[in-house]
Design a protein around this motif. Structure first.
Motif, PDB file in Angstrom:
ATOM      1  N   ILE A   1     -40.389  13.066  98.832  1.00 53.83           N
ATOM      2  CA  ILE A   1     -41.692  12.416  98.680  1.00 53.83           C
ATOM      3  C   ILE A   1     -41.963  12.064  97.224  1.00 53.83           C
ATOM      4  O   ILE A   1     -42.457  10.975  96.918  1.00 53.83           O
ATOM      5  N   LEU A   2     -41.620  12.957  96.308  1.00 56.90           N
ATOM      6  CA  LEU A   2     -41.841  12.702  94.891  1.00 56.90           C
ATOM      7  C   LEU A   2     -41.025  11.512  94.401  1.00 56.90           C
ATOM      8  O   LEU A   2     -41.549  10.631  93.711  1.00 56.90           O
ATOM      9  N   VAL A   3     -39.769  11.451  94.780  1.00 59.44           N
ATOM     10  CA  VAL A   3     -38.915  10.329  94.376  1.00 59.44           C
ATOM     11  C   VAL A   3     -39.415   9.038  95.011  1.00 59.44           C
ATOM     12  O   VAL A   3     -39.445   7.990  94.356  1.00 59.44           O
ATOM     13  N   PHE A   4     -39.846   9.089  96.265  1.00 58.98           N
ATOM     14  CA  PHE A   4     -40.385   7.910  96.935  1.00 58.98           C
ATOM     15  C   PHE A   4     -41.589   7.366  96.175  1.00 58.98           C
ATOM     16  O   PHE A   4     -41.677   6.163  95.904  1.00 58.98           O
ATOM     17  N   LEU A   5     -42.523   8.240  95.814  1.00 61.78           N
ATOM     18  CA  LEU A   5     -43.723   7.805  95.099  1.00 61.78           C
ATOM     19  C   LEU A   5     -43.393   7.240  93.723  1.00 61.78           C
ATOM     20  O   LEU A   5     -43.947   6.218  93.313  1.00 61.78           O
ATOM     21  N   ILE A   6     -42.494   7.890  93.010  1.00 57.41           N
ATOM     22  CA  ILE A   6     -42.124   7.419  91.675  1.00 57.41           C
ATOM     23  C   ILE A   6     -41.458   6.049  91.753  1.00 57.41           C
ATOM     24  O   ILE A   6     -41.789   5.142  90.987  1.00 57.41           O
ATOM     25  N   VAL A   7     -40.532   5.882  92.685  1.00 58.37           N
ATOM     26  CA  VAL A   7     -39.844   4.593  92.817  1.00 58.37           C
ATOM     27  C   VAL A   7     -40.823   3.506  93.252  1.00 58.37           C
ATOM     28  O   VAL A   7     -40.790   2.388  92.738  1.00 58.37           O
ATOM     29  N   TYR A   8     -41.741   3.832  94.158  1.00 63.96           N
ATOM     30  CA  TYR A   8     -42.731   2.850  94.600  1.00 63.96           C
ATOM     31  C   TYR A   8     -43.611   2.404  93.427  1.00 63.96           C
ATOM     32  O   TYR A   8     -43.891   1.214  93.267  1.00 63.96           O
ATOM     33  N   LEU A   9     -44.037   3.358  92.612  1.00 67.03           N
ATOM     34  CA  LEU A   9     -44.862   3.009  91.454  1.00 67.03           C
ATOM     35  C   LEU A   9     -44.083   2.205  90.425  1.00 67.03           C
ATOM     36  O   LEU A   9     -44.621   1.275  89.818  1.00 67.03           O
ATOM     37  N   VAL A  10     -42.821   2.538  90.210  1.00 69.11           N
ATOM     38  CA  VAL A  10     -42.005   1.775  89.261  1.00 69.11           C
ATOM     39  C   VAL A  10     -41.818   0.339  89.754  1.00 69.11           C
ATOM     40  O   VAL A  10     -41.870  -0.609  88.963  1.00 69.11           O
ATOM     41  N   LEU A  11     -41.611   0.177  91.050  1.00 67.96           N
ATOM     42  CA  LEU A  11     -41.485  -1.166  91.608  1.00 67.96           C
ATOM     43  C   LEU A  11     -42.802  -1.932  91.552  1.00 67.96           C
ATOM     44  O   LEU A  11     -42.811  -3.164  91.529  1.00 67.96           O
ATOM     45  N   SER A  12     -43.925  -1.223  91.507  1.00 66.77           N
ATOM     46  CA  SER A  12     -45.237  -1.861  91.462  1.00 66.77           C
ATOM     47  C   SER A  12     -45.708  -2.164  90.045  1.00 66.77           C
ATOM     48  O   SER A  12     -46.696  -2.876  89.876  1.00 66.77           O
ATOM     49  N   LEU A  13     -45.044  -1.632  89.044  1.00 72.27           N
ATOM     50  CA  LEU A  13     -45.508  -1.807  87.667  1.00 72.27           C
ATOM     51  C   LEU A  13     -45.673  -3.262  87.232  1.00 72.27           C
ATOM     52  O   LEU A  13     -46.694  -3.586  86.620  1.00 72.27           O
TER      53      LEU A  13
ATOM     54  N   CYS B   1     -41.514  -0.275 100.106  1.00 70.15           N
ATOM     55  CA  CYS B   1     -41.334   0.926 100.936  1.00 70.15           C
ATOM     56  C   CYS B   1     -39.879   1.101 101.351  1.00 70.15           C
ATOM     57  O   CYS B   1     -39.349   2.219 101.310  1.00 70.15           O
ATOM     58  N   VAL B   2     -39.244   0.018 101.744  1.00 68.21           N
ATOM     59  CA  VAL B   2     -37.843   0.103 102.167  1.00 68.21           C
ATOM     60  C   VAL B   2     -36.966   0.520 100.993  1.00 68.21           C
ATOM     61  O   VAL B   2     -36.118   1.416 101.115  1.00 68.21           O
ATOM     62  N   MET B   3     -37.150  -0.121  99.853  1.00 71.92           N
ATOM     63  CA  MET B   3     -36.338   0.206  98.674  1.00 71.92           C
ATOM     64  C   MET B   3     -36.590   1.640  98.210  1.00 71.92           C
ATOM     65  O   MET B   3     -35.654   2.377  97.897  1.00 71.92           O
TER      66      MET B   3
ATOM     67  N   GLY C   1     -37.669   4.131 100.003  1.00 72.91           N
ATOM     68  CA  GLY C   1     -37.113   5.047 100.997  1.00 72.91           C
ATOM     69  C   GLY C   1     -35.612   5.187 100.869  1.00 72.91           C
ATOM     70  O   GLY C   1     -35.071   6.296 100.895  1.00 72.91           O
ATOM     71  N   LEU C   2     -34.922   4.069 100.731  1.00 70.89           N
ATOM     72  CA  LEU C   2     -33.468   4.117 100.577  1.00 70.89           C
ATOM     73  C   LEU C   2     -33.052   4.866  99.315  1.00 70.89           C
ATOM     74  O   LEU C   2     -32.159   5.713  99.346  1.00 70.89           O
ATOM     75  N   ILE C   3     -33.706   4.553  98.212  1.00 74.15           N
ATOM     76  CA  ILE C   3     -33.346   5.203  96.945  1.00 74.15           C
ATOM     77  C   ILE C   3     -33.642   6.684  97.004  1.00 74.15           C
ATOM     78  O   ILE C   3     -32.833   7.508  96.537  1.00 74.15           O
ATOM     79  N   SER C   4     -34.768   7.080  97.596  1.00 70.97           N
ATOM     80  CA  SER C   4     -35.098   8.503  97.647  1.00 70.97           C
ATOM     81  C   SER C   4     -34.143   9.274  98.552  1.00 70.97           C
ATOM     82  O   SER C   4     -33.747  10.390  98.233  1.00 70.97           O
ATOM     83  N   VAL C   5     -33.734   8.674  99.681  1.00 69.03           N
ATOM     84  CA  VAL C   5     -32.791   9.357 100.572  1.00 69.03           C
ATOM     85  C   VAL C   5     -31.429   9.505  99.897  1.00 69.03           C
ATOM     86  O   VAL C   5     -30.816  10.575  99.917  1.00 69.03           O
ATOM     87  N   VAL C   6     -30.949   8.417  99.267  1.00 62.30           N
ATOM     88  CA  VAL C   6     -29.642   8.470  98.602  1.00 62.30           C
ATOM     89  C   VAL C   6     -29.664   9.477  97.454  1.00 62.30           C
ATOM     90  O   VAL C   6     -28.746  10.286  97.313  1.00 62.30           O
ATOM     91  N   LEU C   7     -30.720   9.450  96.661  1.00 62.41           N
ATOM     92  CA  LEU C   7     -30.813  10.390  95.541  1.00 62.41           C
ATOM     93  C   LEU C   7     -30.892  11.828  96.034  1.00 62.41           C
ATOM     94  O   LEU C   7     -30.252  12.721  95.466  1.00 62.41           O
ATOM     95  N   ASN C   8     -31.649  12.053  97.097  1.00 62.78           N
ATOM     96  CA  ASN C   8     -31.747  13.400  97.659  1.00 62.78           C
ATOM     97  C   ASN C   8     -30.408  13.873  98.200  1.00 62.78           C
ATOM     98  O   ASN C   8     -30.035  15.040  98.024  1.00 62.78           O
ATOM     99  N   LEU C   9     -29.674  13.001  98.875  1.00 65.53           N
ATOM    100  CA  LEU C   9     -28.358  13.380  99.395  1.00 65.53           C
ATOM    101  C   LEU C   9     -27.387  13.698  98.261  1.00 65.53           C
ATOM    102  O   LEU C   9     -26.623  14.658  98.339  1.00 65.53           O
ATOM    103  N   LEU C  10     -27.418  12.878  97.213  1.00 64.04           N
ATOM    104  CA  LEU C  10     -26.533  13.130  96.070  1.00 64.04           C
ATOM    105  C   LEU C  10     -26.866  14.440  95.372  1.00 64.04           C
ATOM    106  O   LEU C  10     -25.968  15.195  94.999  1.00 64.04           O
ATOM    107  N   LEU C  11     -28.157  14.715  95.203  1.00 62.72           N
ATOM    108  CA  LEU C  11     -28.553  15.959  94.540  1.00 62.72           C
ATOM    109  C   LEU C  11     -28.238  17.177  95.403  1.00 62.72           C
ATOM    110  O   LEU C  11     -27.810  18.215  94.883  1.00 62.72           O
ATOM    111  N   SER C  12     -28.442  17.066  96.715  1.00 62.38           N
ATOM    112  CA  SER C  12     -28.136  18.215  97.575  1.00 62.38           C
ATOM    113  C   SER C  12     -26.632  18.444  97.657  1.00 62.38           C
ATOM    114  O   SER C  12     -26.177  19.582  97.704  1.00 62.38           O
ATOM    115  N   LYS C  13     -25.844  17.378  97.654  1.00 64.15           N
ATOM    116  CA  LYS C  13     -24.391  17.522  97.675  1.00 64.15           C
ATOM    117  C   LYS C  13     -23.913  18.156  96.373  1.00 64.15           C
ATOM    118  O   LYS C  13     -23.018  18.994  96.369  1.00 64.15           O
TER     119      LYS C  13
END
Length: 80
Positions: A7-19, A57-59, A61-73
């Motif tokens: 959720i944190l990564v999703f919000l940060i990426v959404y705000l960066v895309l909205s800047l 939202c799509v971007m 979501g994708l970035i947050s899922v990929v980043l979360n998977l990479l960090l958990s791996k």
């Protein structure tokens, strides 16, 4: 996956895309001379956050899922 991180990564990426839209880049808003600062601020924020929201939202979501998977791996590989 860590839900808080997702959720944190999703919000940060959404705000960066909205800047760019939040700063009025590429958007022309004609204000009447009597518009207050609060009205202008509200207009820029609403336009910035809601413009192209589906793409953002799509971007995000994708970035947050990929980043979360990479960090958990990465965390699991360090444990082994």
């Amino acid at each position: 996956m860590n839900t808080k991180m997702l959720i944190l990564v999703f919000l940060i990426v959404y705000l960066v895309l909205s800047l760019p839209a939040l700063f009025g880049i590429g958007i022309v808003i004609d204000w009447v001379p009597e518009a207050t600062f609060v009205q202008k601020f509200n207009g820029y924020v609403l336009v910035g956050l809601t413009d192209n929201y589906l793409f953002k939202c799509v971007m995000a979501g994708l970035i947050s899922v990929v980043l979360n998977l990479l960090l958990s791996k990465r965390k699991t590989s360090k444990r082994l």
